[in-house]
Scaffold this motif. Structure first.
Motif, PDB file in Angstrom:
ATOM      1  N   CYS A 309     -14.759 -44.893   8.844  1.00 50.72           N
ATOM      2  CA  CYS A 309     -16.069 -45.000   9.318  1.00 50.72           C
ATOM      3  C   CYS A 309     -17.082 -44.634   8.127  1.00 50.72           C
ATOM      4  CB  CYS A 309     -16.551 -44.312  10.510  1.00 50.72           C
ATOM      5  SG  CYS A 309     -15.441 -44.773  11.793  1.00 50.72           S
ATOM      6  N   TRP A 311     -20.998 -43.111   8.085  1.00 48.01           N
ATOM      7  CA  TRP A 311     -22.415 -42.690   8.743  1.00 48.01           C
ATOM      8  C   TRP A 311     -23.518 -42.475   7.987  1.00 48.01           C
ATOM      9  CZ3 TRP A 311     -23.406 -41.457  13.972  1.00 48.01           C
ATOM     10  CH2 TRP A 311     -24.422 -40.710  14.302  1.00 48.01           C
ATOM     11  N   ARG A 315     -26.583 -43.293  11.960  1.00 46.09           N
ATOM     12  CA  ARG A 315     -25.836 -43.993  13.043  1.00 46.09           C
ATOM     13  C   ARG A 315     -24.624 -44.290  12.016  1.00 46.09           C
ATOM     14  NH1 ARG A 315     -26.482 -49.661  11.893  1.00 46.09           N
ATOM     15  NH2 ARG A 315     -28.077 -50.179  10.275  1.00 46.09           N
ATOM     16  N   PHE A 316     -23.536 -45.153  12.646  1.00 44.94           N
ATOM     17  CA  PHE A 316     -22.467 -45.575  12.198  1.00 44.94           C
ATOM     18  C   PHE A 316     -22.737 -46.862  11.554  1.00 44.94           C
ATOM     19  CE2 PHE A 316     -20.197 -42.921  15.230  1.00 44.94           C
ATOM     20  CZ  PHE A 316     -19.329 -42.210  14.239  1.00 44.94           C
ATOM     21  N   CYS A 442     -14.149 -40.313   8.230  1.00 49.00           N
ATOM     22  CA  CYS A 442     -15.580 -40.505   8.299  1.00 49.00           C
ATOM     23  C   CYS A 442     -16.239 -40.270   7.152  1.00 49.00           C
ATOM     24  CB  CYS A 442     -16.193 -40.016   9.734  1.00 49.00           C
ATOM     25  SG  CYS A 442     -18.067 -40.239   9.822  1.00 49.00           S
ATOM     26  N   ASP A 444     -19.916 -38.996   5.885  1.00 50.45           N
ATOM     27  CA  ASP A 444     -21.061 -38.947   6.392  1.00 50.45           C
ATOM     28  C   ASP A 444     -22.084 -38.688   5.150  1.00 50.45           C
ATOM     29  OD1 ASP A 444     -23.602 -38.070   7.672  1.00 50.45           O
ATOM     30  OD2 ASP A 444     -22.179 -36.948   9.088  1.00 50.45           O
ATOM     31  N   ARG A 477     -18.043 -35.944  16.500  1.00 52.46           N
ATOM     32  CA  ARG A 477     -18.487 -36.889  15.719  1.00 52.46           C
ATOM     33  C   ARG A 477     -18.386 -38.468  16.736  1.00 52.46           C
ATOM     34  NH1 ARG A 477     -21.487 -38.071  11.548  1.00 52.46           N
ATOM     35  NH2 ARG A 477     -20.164 -36.540  10.362  1.00 52.46           N
TER      36      ARG A 477
END
Length: 678
Positions: A309, A311, A315-316, A442, A444, A477
């Motif tokens: 992912c 971010w 938002r994703f 993720c 971010d 998350r």
């Protein structure tokens, strides 16, 4: 004609880049050489030149040309010479067409057998690969080599474009068969006697100075041997014996201590009372061991499903489902390498402005426009340029929608250009599948952190009316995503568990550092903590209390027996016949319950402790084994059902495509690219 300014980005170890060297040398063109290390991620500056990161790349008076065959032909056309006649007149056009066919036959029919020998496990397999190579030469190459004044293609006395495009591979055929390398069968030189024209052509080509001037035979041979070895089957930071997963105990390496089991149990636990060794790790990892280790042995990859992912801007932006290598040494290492390259984070931010979110219908529309219509290098080729093996499904999946892309999605997005069409489908629901989603990653870009998740935990309960929002960062998350998603079978509502988070400016320096930090933060994390198996502990406590009571009864019986013996030693005039019967009766009952022997005198509470602990351990092992077997059998049944459903769905899709392709005799039309058309 003025001398052009030429820069060649290359690697002397790559046979495809070698083509450009042969052409430049034979044309006597001066050029600047920039060596690219293919063993490390490409630097951002090179990806600006060639977004694919491949070599060679040629910069000719400011114009960038990539792909080895295109580079070689461009040089031959831009500087007319003996390499290739101009494309004027029928005779020249026929010559060029025949040359193209000849080179294509060599690359597709002969070339695969060179490296098949390198991958051979036995000498018999190597010999067979050599025989198949010579058979392909005899069928497709030997008839198209003519006896002429010279030994080169078409009887030429000088090099042609055919030697430019095949010379680097002929060097490998000639060198790899030497006994000191053991890559191609040593019988190959003898087998080549059956194809004399090919042998003459090979010997002349490899001896030409333009062909061999950068050739380092020993270095290339050793690198080829190293790469051709079967990759080690790794699971977590330690090598896994591929015989694992519900095999008899005598074939299971007891030193197995994977990163994943470390997260769940401080040491692997084995049951000694069964012929099967039970490793106390999560059910998802057990399923993985049972179903994916064979795939690892065959292909060097593991079916460890994961989610990658990004971010950004609250938002994703990306939630890419990946089927393979989800563990830290797989996709985790690739993501770390990407993040460690200077400039990649900024390039990623820029690329995210060029992606296009798509829904299920749009994905279907894209797939309907893709079809494998041509063949190249023993692969099916789609109109969009994607090439796959013949065993792959009939539909072509663009790389950004493909389950095999994995961490490469970061490179694709970072290399995106303003006019590129980059379809991205969010697969966030997979995060809620605690049964199959084994790892999540993720990046971010708002908080500038890199997070690693593994296994699953229960979603925290809501308070009040249940409408409160939890900040989606760190351990929370995926909490909002997983609350609204369908729970996985047998698992209930769950979300990925945070293992470690790093600021982007404090990333681990390499994979070993990342593994060490994650392991240090998760030692002792067991799935038996937090009261998950309190019922087992209660049962064991009850057994312990019962054992203590039994020990007290034994002590009491021993005391009673001592009193009886004291009474027997009293004078006869104090005996009471009426009581003797009662005493005998009591003694008999005591003897029946606790036989009077030397062992009985040793049964005291302190001596009972080891026996109690052993009984507790056996009871706990038996109950846990039964529960695990029940869970695994259910999971295996679910997986079989899922596989059958997938197979049926693919059959229906294939039948529908065939019907659509022949319905009404209409010719199907295809879009040549997934680029957005204005």
């Amino acid at each position: 004609m003025s001398i052009p300014k030429i820069t060649l980005y290359t690697s002397h170890l790559c046979p495809w880049a070698h083509r450009a060297h042969i052409a430049l040398r034979e044309l006597k063109l001066p050029f600047e050489e920039v060596l690219i290390d293919l063993s490390v991620p490409r630097e951002p500056w090179y990806l600006e030149i060639n977004p694919r990161g491949q070599v060679p790349a040629l910069v000719y008076d400011g114009n960038i040309i990539t792909e080895s065959a295109i580079v070689a032909r461009f040089l031959a056309d831009a500087h007319p010479s003996h390499l290739l006649p101009p494309s004027t007149g029928v005779e020249n056009a026929l010559y060029r067409a025949r040359l193209d066919w000849f080179v294509d036959a060599f690359i597709n029919k002969v070339n695969p057998h060179i490296f098949a020998g390198a991958r051979a496990a036995t000498e018999e397999e190597r010999d067979k690969s050599a025989e198949e190579l010579v058979a392909a030469v005899a069928k497709d190459i030997e008839p198209r080599l003519v006896e002429g004044k010279g030994p080169y293609y078409g009887g030429s006395e000088t090099l042609t474009l055919a030697e430019v495009l095949t010379g680097s591979f002929l060097l490998r055929i000639n060198g790899f068969s030497k006994p000191e390398y053991g890559i191609i069968s040593a019988k190959l030189p003898t087998l080549l006697e059956s194809v004399p024209k090919f042998k003459r052509w090979l010997e002349a080509t490899v001896q030409h100075e333009s062909v061999n001037y950068i050739w380092d035979e020993a270095k290339v041979a050793n690198l080829t041997k190293k790469r051709s070895k079967q990759p080690a089957c790794r699971f977590g930071p330690f090598v896994v014996d591929a015989r694992l997963a519900w095999l008899p105990e005598d074939t299971l390496s007891p030193s197995f201590y994977s990163f994943s089991s470390l997260l769940l149990s401080s040491t692997p636990t084995f049951s000694s009372s069964s012929s099967l060794s039970i490793i106390l790790i999560s059910s998802s990892l057990l399923v993985h061991l049972r179903t994916s280790l064979k795939n690892t042995q065959d292909n060097g990859i593991m079916g460890t499903r994961n989610l990658i992912c990004i971010w950004y801007k609250g938002r994703f932006m990306v939630a890419q489902y990946c089927q393979w290598d989800g563990y830290l040494e797989g996709q985790g290492a690739k993501i770390l390498k990407f993040l460690l390259v200077p400039g990649n984070i900024e390039r990623l931010k820029k690329g995210l402005t060029r992606i296009t979110p798509v829904d299920d219908q749009t994905v279907q529309d894209i797939l309907d426009k893709h079809s494998y219509s041509t063949f190249k290098n023993n692969k099916k080729v789609c109109e969009c340029g994607s090439a796959v093996s013949f065993q792959e499904p009939e539909k072509c999946f663009p790389s950004t929608l493909n389950r095999d892309t994995g961490a490469k999605i970061l490179d694709i997005i970072a290399a995106a250009r303003p006019d590129d069409y980059i379809p991205i489908q969010l697969s966030l629901d997979f995060a809620a599948n605690g049964l199959f989603c084994e790892f999540c990653y993720c990046v971010d870009l708002d908080a500038e952190v890199f997070e690693v998740f593994g296994d699953a935990v229960t979603i925290p309960p809501t308070t009040g009316d249940g409408n409160e929002k939890i900040e989606q960062i760190g351990k929370n998350r995926f909490v909002e995503v997983c609350r609204v998603a369908e729970p996985a079978p047998l698992m209930g509502k769950s979300m990925p568990r945070l293992l470690k988070s790093w600021p982007l400016d404090q990333l681990p320096k390499d994979l070993d550092d990342m593994l060490a930090q994650v392991a240090a933060d998760n030692v002792g994390e067991s799935e038996y903590e937090d009261g998950e198996h309190e019922d087992l502990e209660d049962d064991v406590d009850d057994d312990e209390s019962e054992a203590d009571d039994d020990a007290k009864e034994v002590v009491k019986d021993v005391d009673q027996e001592d009193d009886t013996k004291d009474n027997d030693r009293k004078p006869d005039n104090e005996d009471k016949p009426a009581d003797d019967g009662d005493d005998d009766k009591n003694t008999t009952n005591d003897d029946a319950q606790n036989p009077a022997n030397e062992d009985q005198k040793a049964v005291i509470p302190d001596e009972y402790d080891p026996l109690i602990e052993e009984e507790k351990k056996i009871f706990k092992d038996e109950k846990e084994r039964a529960e695990y077997k029940k869970r695994i059998d259910q999971i295996a049944e679910d997986m079989i059902i899922e596989a059958e459903q997938l197979s049926l769905r693919r059959e229906r899709e294939r039948a529908a495509m065939q019907q659509a392709g022949t319905a009404g005799g209409k010719e199907r039309t295809f879009t040549l690219s997934i680029r957005e058309t204005k």
